[in-house]
Design an enzyme around this catalytic site. Structure first.
Site: not given
Ligand code: DX5
Ligand code: ZN
Length: 213
Positions: A7, A32, A34, A36, A65, A67, A136, A174
């Site tokens: 990620s 990956h 993310d 947000m 991903h 969010m 998650m 994740d």
């Molecule tokens: C959290 C994200 C993850 C995050 C995971 O909301 O969806 O993808 O990057 O990070 P680690 O592996 O550090 O928990």
């Molecule tokens: Zn993620």
């Protein structure tokens, strides 16, 4: 052996190009990403311009991903900037079946993410349609959080559901994935491990990716 998806949330954004090259040259399977929005989750990351920029040099599929609230507003845009797997949250998608169809019609694989409190049984009638379920294992919003242990039960339940339905859905985990818990996650039935902090805070990220696999 699991697929590994580093990620980039935990990458050094000042050296994003180098971080992507590291992933290119590693045994990572997906990247990956993310996204947000500060509404669905209490954090804001990045969007289309960054994804389009890294697409120019990345040689691994983009596992995006979302969010964000009302993710369907942007499906076309994410397809255009190069998302290969596009994951929406069940909690943000009142018309999940339609969303999945649209994502697929745009040439992407469809993922559905579940927050820690959401039971896997809610997917019973739609599991057939889903390419990847993202469980998650932390509350979404931040990297570097502690793994929620209940997730291991959810992996087993989901594995059973997939088997019972004769589906070929992949299970992605994740949040809080580490070298310590990775073997257990695989044993429970995880197919894809997302790792941010574990990869990018390690002295040798490429070696860590290899160990995770
Ligand atoms: C959290 C994200 C993850 C995050 C995971 O909301 O969806 O993808 O990057 O990070 P680690 O592996 O550090 O928990
Ligand atoms: Zn993620």
């Amino acid at each position: 052996m699991a697929l590994v998806a580093p990620s980039i949330l935990s990458a050094d954004f000042l050296k994003l190009g180098q971080e992507i090259e590291m992933i290119n040259n590693s045994e990572a399977d997906w990247i990956h990403i993310d996204v947000m929005d500060g509404c669905f989750v209490p954090n804001i990351t990045f969007g289309m311009p960054i994804i389009a920029a890294i697409k120019k040099i990345a040689r691994k599929p983009f596992d995006v991903h979302l969010m964000i609230e009302k993710p369907e507003r942007y499906f076309e845009d994410f397809a255009k900037v190069g998302a290969n797997i596009l994951t929406v949250h069940l909690e943000a998608s009142p018309h999940l079946h339609r969303s999945i169809q649209v994502i697929k019609s745009l040439g992407m694989q469809a993922g559905v993410a579940l927050n820690p409190h959401t039971p896997v049984s809610l997917l019973t009638d739609i599991i057939f349609e889903i390419d990847v379920v993202c469980l998650m294992s932390v509350n979404p919003g931040f990297g570097g959080q502690k793994f929620i242990n209940q997730t291991t039960h959810k992996i087993k339940q989901l594995k059973q559901l997939i088997k019972d339905c004769g589906a070929s859905t992949l299970i992605e985990i994740d949040g809080g994935v580490s070298l310590e818990n990775a073997p257990t996650l695989k044993k429970c039935g995880a197919d894809v491990l997302v790792a941010g902090n574990t990869v990018f805070s390690s002295p040798n990220p490429a070696e860590t990716i290899k160990s995770l696999k």
